[in-house]
Design a protein around this motif. Structure first.
Motif, PDB file in Angstrom:
ATOM      1  N   ASP A 217      79.877 -37.173  56.691  1.00  0.00           N
ATOM      2  CA  ASP A 217      80.016 -38.281  57.640  1.00  0.00           C
ATOM      3  C   ASP A 217      80.952 -39.368  57.125  1.00  0.00           C
ATOM      4  O   ASP A 217      81.544 -40.100  57.916  1.00  0.00           O
ATOM      5  N   LEU A 218      81.084 -39.484  55.794  1.00  0.00           N
ATOM      6  CA  LEU A 218      81.975 -40.487  55.228  1.00  0.00           C
ATOM      7  C   LEU A 218      83.426 -40.237  55.641  1.00  0.00           C
ATOM      8  O   LEU A 218      84.242 -41.166  55.710  1.00  0.00           O
ATOM      9  N   LEU A 219      83.749 -38.989  55.963  1.00  0.00           N
ATOM     10  CA  LEU A 219      85.116 -38.650  56.360  1.00  0.00           C
ATOM     11  C   LEU A 219      85.506 -39.266  57.703  1.00  0.00           C
ATOM     12  O   LEU A 219      86.692 -39.323  58.034  1.00  0.00           O
ATOM     13  N   THR A 220      84.522 -39.730  58.477  1.00  0.00           N
ATOM     14  CA  THR A 220      84.866 -40.383  59.740  1.00  0.00           C
ATOM     15  C   THR A 220      85.699 -41.645  59.501  1.00  0.00           C
ATOM     16  O   THR A 220      86.403 -42.107  60.400  1.00  0.00           O
ATOM     17  N   ALA A 221      85.639 -42.184  58.277  1.00  0.00           N
ATOM     18  CA  ALA A 221      86.481 -43.343  57.940  1.00  0.00           C
ATOM     19  C   ALA A 221      87.962 -42.998  58.027  1.00  0.00           C
ATOM     20  O   ALA A 221      88.797 -43.881  58.228  1.00  0.00           O
ATOM     21  N   LEU A 222      88.309 -41.712  57.895  1.00  0.00           N
ATOM     22  CA  LEU A 222      89.707 -41.291  58.059  1.00  0.00           C
ATOM     23  C   LEU A 222      90.178 -41.566  59.487  1.00  0.00           C
ATOM     24  O   LEU A 222      91.279 -42.076  59.706  1.00  0.00           O
ATOM     25  N   VAL A 223      89.324 -41.206  60.457  1.00  0.00           N
ATOM     26  CA  VAL A 223      89.672 -41.440  61.857  1.00  0.00           C
ATOM     27  C   VAL A 223      89.699 -42.935  62.147  1.00  0.00           C
ATOM     28  O   VAL A 223      90.617 -43.443  62.799  1.00  0.00           O
ATOM     29  N   ALA A 224      88.672 -43.656  61.664  1.00  0.00           N
ATOM     30  CA  ALA A 224      88.620 -45.102  61.885  1.00  0.00           C
ATOM     31  C   ALA A 224      89.872 -45.782  61.339  1.00  0.00           C
ATOM     32  O   ALA A 224      90.429 -46.691  61.965  1.00  0.00           O
ATOM     33  N   THR A 225      90.350 -45.325  60.186  1.00  0.00           N
ATOM     34  CA  THR A 225      91.537 -45.924  59.563  1.00  0.00           C
ATOM     35  C   THR A 225      92.808 -45.572  60.329  1.00  0.00           C
ATOM     36  O   THR A 225      93.665 -46.432  60.562  1.00  0.00           O
ATOM     37  N   ALA A 226      92.925 -44.305  60.736  1.00  0.00           N
ATOM     38  CA  ALA A 226      94.119 -43.875  61.482  1.00  0.00           C
ATOM     39  C   ALA A 226      94.241 -44.636  62.794  1.00  0.00           C
ATOM     40  O   ALA A 226      95.341 -45.031  63.201  1.00  0.00           O
ATOM     41  N   VAL A 227      93.105 -44.863  63.471  1.00  0.00           N
ATOM     42  CA  VAL A 227      93.128 -45.619  64.726  1.00  0.00           C
ATOM     43  C   VAL A 227      93.455 -47.083  64.447  1.00  0.00           C
ATOM     44  O   VAL A 227      94.295 -47.685  65.126  1.00  0.00           O
ATOM     45  N   THR A 228      92.796 -47.669  63.455  1.00  0.00           N
ATOM     46  CA  THR A 228      93.021 -49.079  63.115  1.00  0.00           C
ATOM     47  C   THR A 228      94.485 -49.343  62.790  1.00  0.00           C
ATOM     48  O   THR A 228      95.036 -50.388  63.180  1.00  0.00           O
TER      49      THR A 228
END
Length: 293
Positions: A217-228
């Protein structure tokens, strides 16, 4: 050039860039290995410190506020071991670590790098497309839109709404909180229409409820960062109070979507009658379904 190579990773400083490469040892968290090499320009750095301990020490790179979309998206909530700007150093290499830190500090003084918050992102964030399978479903981002495909274990309210597709132009921000093992986490895509939504993450069709494997679940930060990284920089939001009027689409919904829409509305109606959804949850989720069509 200053360089330190450790099992935890490698730092190389050439006078203008700190190049950070995660180690391949099994002790290195999956998030850092997946995030990969990070090239930090000197202008994004606010400081560096070496923290010696009895058996090992730590190098920490501090970045200017607003310089990095990863730090903006995660808000300091990344677990310490997953922080790409931290390096575990064996005690017998403490002298090398001190030397690398001193070289970076010296360059900051010579270049007179500004200390105030950055006005634009100085790091690019992860490349797109990026896709992560979490405990609540598969979330993908191609640079223009986010897509969420719910898992079989997702709340039936979410599954009733069908796949969620969100244009980056409709997004205001991404809220992210990791699953700590003691408390569930979430990743919520906040749009102009849902900014005041009070739905809990497990029922919110614009949020992933992170309750399973912490490592995954920590990998969802990759998506959050790419969107941000592709949203307006925080420094511009303070002056952007007035939204330009949005024109309603003149294109009617496709006829082959009509049956799907009716079925999902019926499912939501049944959940509302059964008491699974409150009046507010039903209204918000119904609006989300209608916007999706």
């Amino acid at each position: 050039m200053a360089e330190i190579i450790q099992r935890d990773g490698t730092w190389v400083f050439d006078g203008s860039t700190v190049r950070i490469t995660p180690g391949l040892h099994r002790s290195v968290p999956l998030f850092r290995q997946t995030y990969g090499e990070v090239a930090v320009p000197l202008e994004a750095v606010s400081g560096v410190v070496y923290e010696p301990e009895r058996k090992r020490g730590r190098l920490r790179l501090r970045l200017r506020e607003g310089a990095d979309p990863l730090l903006q998206a995660t808000g300091g909530r990344l677990p310490d071991a997953a922080d790409p700007y931290r390096l575990v150093v064996d005690i017998d290499r403490s002298g090398v670590a001190e030397y690398v830190a001193e070289e970076i500090r010296h360059a900051l003084l010579l270049d007179q790098v500004a200390e105030e918050p950055a006005k634009a992102y100085l790091l690019p964030g992860p490349p797109v497309p990026v896709s992560v399978r979490s405990s609540d479903g598969l979330v993908s981002f191609d640079g223009t839109q986010v897509r969420i495909d719910w898992a079989d274990t997702s709340d039936r309210v979410k599954r009733a709404t069908g796949p969620r597709i969100i244009s980056v132009h409709d997004l205001v921000q991404v809220d992210w909180l990791p699953n700590s093992g003691y408390q569930d986490g979430f990743m919520r895509f906040v749009t102009r229409e849902t900014v005041f939504s009070k739905l809990p993450p497990e029922k919110d069709p614009f949020a992933l409820d992170l309750w399973g494997s912490i490592r995954r679940d920590l990998l969802t930060a990759l998506v959050a960062t790419a969107v941000t990284a592709r949203l307006p920089h925080p420094s511009t939001r303070a002056v952007d109070h007035v939204e330009r009027p949005r024109l309603a689409s003149a294109i009617p919904p496709r006829s082959d979507h009509h049956d799907v829409l009716l079925r999902r509305l019926r499912e939501l109606g049944e959940l509302h009658r059964e008491g699974v959804l409150t009046d507010e949850e039903f209204a918000t989720t119904k609006a989300a379904v209608l916007r999706g069509f």
